[in-house]
Scaffold this motif. Structure first.
Motif, mmCIF file in Angstrom:
data_model
loop_
_atom_site.group_PDB
_atom_site.id
_atom_site.type_symbol
_atom_site.label_atom_id
_atom_site.label_comp_id
_atom_site.label_asym_id
_atom_site.label_seq_id
_atom_site.Cartn_x
_atom_site.Cartn_y
_atom_site.Cartn_z
ATOM 1 N N GLY A 1 -18.608 13.990 10.893
ATOM 2 C CA GLY A 1 -17.607 13.570 11.737
ATOM 3 C C GLY A 1 -16.708 12.900 11.049
ATOM 4 O O GLY A 1 -16.555 12.815 9.632
ATOM 5 N N ARG A 2 -15.518 12.808 11.672
ATOM 6 C CA ARG A 2 -14.325 12.312 11.132
ATOM 7 C C ARG A 2 -14.141 10.749 11.207
ATOM 8 O O ARG A 2 -14.206 10.438 12.636
ATOM 9 C CB ARG A 2 -13.027 12.950 11.568
ATOM 10 N N HIS A 3 -13.928 9.937 10.486
ATOM 11 C CA HIS A 3 -13.809 8.529 10.631
ATOM 12 C C HIS A 3 -12.634 8.005 10.117
ATOM 13 O O HIS A 3 -12.104 8.269 8.962
ATOM 14 C CB HIS A 3 -15.272 7.895 9.766
ATOM 15 N N ARG A 4 -12.303 6.759 10.560
ATOM 16 C CA ARG A 4 -11.091 5.809 10.063
ATOM 17 C C ARG A 4 -11.836 4.427 9.601
ATOM 18 O O ARG A 4 -12.416 3.945 10.365
ATOM 19 C CB ARG A 4 -10.332 5.732 11.288
ATOM 20 N N VAL A 5 -11.686 4.371 8.491
ATOM 21 C CA VAL A 5 -12.031 2.998 7.731
ATOM 22 C C VAL A 5 -10.917 2.090 7.576
ATOM 23 O O VAL A 5 -9.986 2.581 6.862
ATOM 24 C CB VAL A 5 -12.772 3.289 6.534
ATOM 25 N N GLN A 6 -10.825 0.678 7.801
ATOM 26 C CA GLN A 6 -9.835 -0.235 8.105
ATOM 27 C C GLN A 6 -10.362 -1.385 7.078
ATOM 28 O O GLN A 6 -11.403 -1.615 7.345
ATOM 29 C CB GLN A 6 -9.446 -0.644 9.407
ATOM 30 N N LEU A 7 -9.434 -1.916 6.471
ATOM 31 C CA LEU A 7 -9.700 -2.968 5.802
ATOM 32 C C LEU A 7 -8.745 -4.171 6.043
ATOM 33 O O LEU A 7 -7.485 -4.014 6.127
ATOM 34 C CB LEU A 7 -9.493 -2.882 4.262
ATOM 35 N N SER A 8 -9.038 -5.515 6.670
ATOM 36 C CA SER A 8 -8.462 -6.310 6.972
ATOM 37 C C SER A 8 -8.723 -7.685 6.040
ATOM 38 O O SER A 8 -9.647 -7.834 5.571
ATOM 39 C CB SER A 8 -8.412 -6.718 8.649
ATOM 40 N N ASP A 9 -7.481 -8.598 6.447
ATOM 41 C CA ASP A 9 -7.706 -9.917 5.853
ATOM 42 C C ASP A 9 -8.491 -10.853 6.689
ATOM 43 O O ASP A 9 -8.797 -10.507 7.871
ATOM 44 C CB ASP A 9 -6.480 -10.565 5.256
ATOM 45 N N ALA A 10 -8.641 -12.101 6.382
ATOM 46 C CA ALA A 10 -9.490 -13.202 7.233
ATOM 47 C C ALA A 10 -8.870 -13.401 8.446
ATOM 48 O O ALA A 10 -9.785 -13.482 9.385
ATOM 49 C CB ALA A 10 -9.685 -14.265 6.437
ATOM 50 N N ARG A 11 -7.625 -13.053 8.644
ATOM 51 C CA ARG A 11 -6.973 -13.222 9.982
ATOM 52 C C ARG A 11 -6.932 -12.143 10.774
ATOM 53 O O ARG A 11 -6.288 -12.189 11.826
ATOM 54 C CB ARG A 11 -5.221 -13.888 9.451
ATOM 55 N N GLY A 12 -7.475 -11.013 10.322
ATOM 56 C CA GLY A 12 -7.440 -9.862 11.079
ATOM 57 C C GLY A 12 -6.195 -8.889 10.790
ATOM 58 O O GLY A 12 -6.085 -7.930 11.729
ATOM 59 N N LEU B 1 -4.196 -6.139 9.232
ATOM 60 C CA LEU B 1 -4.695 -4.699 8.757
ATOM 61 C C LEU B 1 -3.777 -4.598 7.290
ATOM 62 O O LEU B 1 -2.666 -4.779 7.228
ATOM 63 C CB LEU B 1 -3.999 -3.479 9.657
ATOM 64 N N LEU B 2 -4.510 -4.474 6.545
ATOM 65 C CA LEU B 2 -4.003 -4.320 5.037
ATOM 66 C C LEU B 2 -3.998 -2.826 4.521
ATOM 67 O O LEU B 2 -3.329 -2.590 3.914
ATOM 68 C CB LEU B 2 -4.946 -5.168 3.989
ATOM 69 N N HIS B 3 -5.176 -2.062 5.021
ATOM 70 C CA HIS B 3 -5.106 -0.698 4.473
ATOM 71 C C HIS B 3 -5.978 0.107 5.479
ATOM 72 O O HIS B 3 -7.076 -0.431 5.809
ATOM 73 C CB HIS B 3 -5.558 -0.618 2.865
ATOM 74 N N GLU B 4 -5.909 1.303 5.427
ATOM 75 C CA GLU B 4 -6.786 2.286 6.171
ATOM 76 C C GLU B 4 -6.716 3.498 5.550
ATOM 77 O O GLU B 4 -5.871 4.086 5.040
ATOM 78 C CB GLU B 4 -6.563 2.220 7.589
ATOM 79 N N THR C 1 0.720 -1.124 0.137
ATOM 80 C CA THR C 1 -0.004 -0.066 0.118
ATOM 81 C C THR C 1 0.775 1.530 0.034
ATOM 82 O O THR C 1 1.852 1.125 0.664
ATOM 83 C CB THR C 1 -0.981 -0.037 1.216
ATOM 84 N N PRO C 2 0.533 2.259 -0.643
ATOM 85 C CA PRO C 2 1.166 3.556 -0.806
ATOM 86 C C PRO C 2 1.315 4.147 0.713
ATOM 87 O O PRO C 2 2.420 4.758 0.722
ATOM 88 C CB PRO C 2 0.527 4.206 -1.612
ATOM 89 N N ASP C 3 0.271 4.292 1.442
ATOM 90 C CA ASP C 3 0.586 4.714 2.752
ATOM 91 C C ASP C 3 1.700 4.064 3.681
ATOM 92 O O ASP C 3 2.681 4.737 4.204
ATOM 93 C CB ASP C 3 -0.723 4.774 3.426
ATOM 94 N N ALA C 4 1.712 2.706 3.560
ATOM 95 C CA ALA C 4 2.660 2.120 4.270
ATOM 96 C C ALA C 4 4.032 2.342 3.777
ATOM 97 O O ALA C 4 5.080 2.277 4.509
ATOM 98 C CB ALA C 4 2.298 0.735 4.546
ATOM 99 N N PHE C 5 4.162 2.335 2.288
ATOM 100 C CA PHE C 5 5.441 2.774 1.891
ATOM 101 C C PHE C 5 5.916 3.910 2.226
ATOM 102 O O PHE C 5 6.945 4.051 2.282
ATOM 103 C CB PHE C 5 5.324 2.205 0.110
ATOM 104 N N HIS C 6 4.896 4.813 2.097
ATOM 105 C CA HIS C 6 5.415 6.370 2.568
ATOM 106 C C HIS C 6 6.047 6.415 3.757
ATOM 107 O O HIS C 6 6.882 7.113 4.026
ATOM 108 C CB HIS C 6 4.028 7.037 2.376
ATOM 109 N N ARG C 7 5.395 5.690 4.818
ATOM 110 C CA ARG C 7 5.985 5.822 6.137
ATOM 111 C C ARG C 7 7.278 5.241 6.152
ATOM 112 O O ARG C 7 8.067 5.631 6.905
ATOM 113 C CB ARG C 7 4.902 5.083 7.143
#
Length: 775
Positions: free
Chosen positions: A730-741, A743-746, A430-436
């Motif tokens: 409001g401000r919200h955070r949306v997260q996407l995870s795999d079947a094992r929980g 975190l893939l992207h947010e 993911t671009p965000d994780a690579f950016h970090r």
């Protein structure tokens, strides 16, 4: 009349009293003159010398704009001709008098009485007193009686406390000449282009003539110089013919028109200014500054860069930069900020200027994917046409040669610098994780990962050569970060503490092993490219969009070298590739560094295992001309090893892990609710873009997407590849995870406007509806 005559004796008494007080003050001031040692210690050249780590002169920088002063010269560094000419012209009885030449004073007084011209009575000692104390210097109208008497007293005080050679030496170093030139060293180097010990009779005569009237017109100066030269020659050889003053006129005119010394000259202009700027923050004036640079390395890097750019002159490229870092200490050994005379923007320091890095970011991307166990060095990735949906449309990456290689291993994809596999890898990381990760490596990226999107894998951001080279040094140091060093530590300075580990050491070693693999590199660069060295080294090239920047960065066991080639003004180059632009300079500099020093491959760190691997492709791929890679021994992070990598129809059987990200909405989206529209018609579609690692979309991707989990502000809300949400202000955070929980992207988003009416779904929306029912 009587009253007037009574005033004159009073006036004379007052003048006598004032004169006596002036003499007393002059005597006191004369006793306060500094010693010879104090004067010499206080001398500061107008230029600061920047030295290399061994004390060799690298560069000279003008740091005092008020005057041009050179080094302090001792008498043995002054030519005999100059010393003789000075005494003949200014003070014939210098070694006989005690500060005041009373014979010259008597002659001057007698000449003034009869209005005849005589040589001045001011001795060199008296002139030096005026240079040491401004009270004795002549003003616009000449010196006053008190100044003359004070200068006389001061000269005698100097003679009692200073030796004759010290007086003469100090005078030659402090006397002003023409324009801004102060002291003989500055005059010799500026006017004659040589050191003072090499001045001949003609040059000595001109130098002495400048003392009487530094800014006199040329005819007056030539006349005085000719007189001094005549005396010099007759003293050495009475029968010698008189000098040709007409020829002297032409020669002096040419000498006075010599261009002034440049304010910055030497091998390292950009680094010298940076080092002095850093040092001057302490408020201390420097005569010389010792730096970690190596003069031989700096000199060779400059020559190599200029030689390469001359060869590329017909391809619209004129700028370049080279940086050499010591792996262990981080010390800068070479800093070439521009191509110098070959550039029309030579003042721009390309080591610090941000430029697009192209493919040189790929090693960090693959290192992150390896560290997160998303890929292995043997994982197969499809190098084929891809269309990736983004918030601004489809992103369609292309390889440098506009050809696709089919299924390739990660080792081949990185070493051969294939673009499409890198973009597919970024969809997993993911671009965000690579950016970090890039921020942890010290790369100063201003915008977020979502701002760059998938193009971040191909170097769409801008980074300076200094930071990028230091990031490669992190790979060389097993993932440990520390800042580059351009100042030598002072005596007693404690050793720097080890920097933090910002990258898995196993992944860093694996990336170095792949970038040093000439066979894996051969798919793009051939088996005998300029990147191959006779010693162990790892190297990566890169070219930015529209051929504006060309890079070569890599490391050996001891050094990290970064090279950039392009145009400071931003024009595109013509037909300059990774191996024809910066790489030849990188190879030459690295070869120079290891001309007499070995570089052996680093040992693998703990946690890596090696095993034999085999690859298999389906018959359809082989029929299309794609062949599996040959069996080999490969390295794996412990726990990820396997022996067979095969591609089945239609997906790759690699590791079976899911790569997914939130395709829409984009990071930072702002939604505005309309109170006049029914809430059911304002639901927001969340869609995941996912497929198994290394495969194309197909049934495997559909099966894998069923295991995706959506969370809103930490609460599970849906499963599957898509989800429709009833927005809430409001401000919200949306997260996407795999079947094992995992975190893939947010992403984060903001909803503005009034809330939904009563009686509808809660803010989280329907939480149990299957993905099919939400479409």
């Amino acid at each position: 009349m009587k009253r007037l005559t009574r005033r004159w004796p009073a006036a004379r008494r007052l003048r006598a009293l004032l004169l006596a007080l002036g003499l007393l003050g002059a005597a006191v001031a004369a006793q306060a003159l500094p010693s010879y040692d104090e004067v010499r210690r206080a001398h500061r050249p107008s230029d600061t010398q920047v030295l290399d780590r061994h004390g060799e002169l690298l560069h000279t920088v003008r740091t005092d704009p008020s005057a041009r002063r050179g080094d302090w010269l001792t008498l043995d560094q002054v030519s005999p001709a100059l010393r003789l000419a000075l005494l003949l012209s200014e003070d014939r009885r210098f070694y006989e008098h005690s500060g005041v030449d009373w014979q010259a004073v008597s002659a001057a007084a007698w000449g003034n009485l009869w209005n005849s011209r005589t040589r001045g009575a001011s001795t060199l000692t008296m002139q030096l007193a005026g240079l040491l104390d401004g009270d004795w210097r002549a003003g616009p109208g000449g010196r006053s009686v008190v100044q003359k008497l004070g200068q006389t007293v001061a000269a005698q005080v100097l003679e009692r406390h200073w030796r004759k050679d010290q007086i003469l030496e100090a005078y030659l170093n402090l006397v002003p000449f023409r324009g801004e030139l102060v002291g003989l060293d500055a005059l010799s180097r500026s006017l004659f282009g040589k050191a003072a010990h090499g001045l001949d009779e003609r040059e000595a005569a001109v130098a002495v003539a400048l003392l009487r009237a530094p800014n006199a017109r040329l005819p007056v100066l030539v006349r005085r110089a000719c007189g001094v030269l005549t005396e010099l020659q007759r003293l050495g050889d009475p029968g010698r013919a008189a000098p040709d003053c007409q020829a002297l006129d032409l020669w002096v005119g040419a000498a006075l028109q010599r261009p002034a010394l440049e304010p910055s000259r030497g091998l390292a202009p950009h680094f010298a200014r940076l080092a002095l700027r850093q040092q001057s923050q302490g408020g201390r004036a420097l005569v010389a500054l010792k730096t970690p640079l190596s003069a031989p390395v700096q000199r060779f890097a400059v020559q190599s860069l200029q030689r390469q750019l001359r060869e590329l002159a017909g391809r619209q490229v004129e700028d370049g930069a080279v940086l050499v870092l010591d792996n262990a200490s981080g010390e800068v050994l070479a800093w070439v900020g521009s191509s110098g005379d070959l550039s029309r923007a030579s003042e721009v320091d390309a080591v610090l200027a941000p430029r697009q890095p192209g493919s040189t970011l790929k090693p960090f991307l693959y290192a992150q994917a390896l560290a997160e166990k998303r890929l292995t060095a043997a994982s197969l990735i499809d190098d084929s046409a891809a269309q990736l949906p983004t918030a601004s449309g489809l992103y369609i990456p292309q390889n440098y040669d506009h050809r696709f290689k089919g299924w390739v291993s990660v080792r081949t994809a990185l070493a051969a610098s294939l673009n499409v596999p890198a973009v597919r890898t970024l969809t997993q990381v993911t671009p965000d994780a690579f950016h970090r990760q890039l921020l942890r490596l010290g790369l100063p990226l201003r915008e977020s990962g979502d701002y760059f999107g998938y193009s971040l894998a191909l170097g769409s951001a801008e980074v300076p050569l200094l930071r990028l080279t230091n990031a490669y040094r992190v790979l060389a140091n097993g993932g440990r970060f520390s800042e580059p060093v351009w100042q030598l530590p002072g005596p007693g300075t404690p050793a720097r503490a080890p920097g933090p580990v910002v990258l898995d050491p196993r992944a860093a070693w694996l990336v170095g092993d792949m970038l040093s693999d000439a066979q894996a590199r051969g798919r793009t660069f051939g088996s005998d490219s300029v990147l191959a060295t006779r010693f162990w080294s790892a190297v990566k090239t890169g070219t930015s969009k529209d051929m504006r920047d060309n890079w070569a960065l890599g490391w050996s066991a001891r050094y990290t070298v970064g090279v950039w080639v392009g145009n400071a003004r931003g024009q595109a180059m013509r037909e300059v590739s990774g191996t024809s632009g910066a790489a030849p300079v990188w190879a030459e500099v690295m070869g120079f560094l290891h001309a007499h020093e070995p570089s052996r491959a680093p040992a693998p760190p703990p946690g890596l295992v090696s095993t034999e691997v085999r690859f298999a492709l389906p018959e359809r791929a082989q029929a299309a001309g794609q062949w599996p890679e040959a069996p080999r021994r490969e390295w794996f992070l412990q726990g990820t090893e396997q022996t067979r990598f095969a591609v089945t129809e239609p997906a790759a059987q690699v590791e079976g892990r899911l790569s997914a990200r939130i395709a829409e909405p984009a990071e930072g989206t702002v939604l505005a609710l309309d109170p006049d529209i029914p809430p059911q018609h304002q639901r927001v579609l969340f869609r995941a873009s996912s497929w198994p690692a290394g495969s194309a979309r197909g049934s495997a991707a559909a099966r894998a997407s069923a295991g995706l989990q959506w969370r809103l502000d930490g609460r599970a809300v849906a499963r599957g590849g898509e989800w429709r949400w009833l927005p809430w202000p409001g401000r919200h955070r949306v997260q996407l995870s795999d079947a094992r929980g995992q975190l893939l992207h947010e992403i984060t988003l903001e909803v503005r406007g009034a809330g939904v009416r009563a009686g509808v779904d809660p803010p989280g929306g329907p939480t149990q509806a299957p993905a099919a029912a939400l479409r």
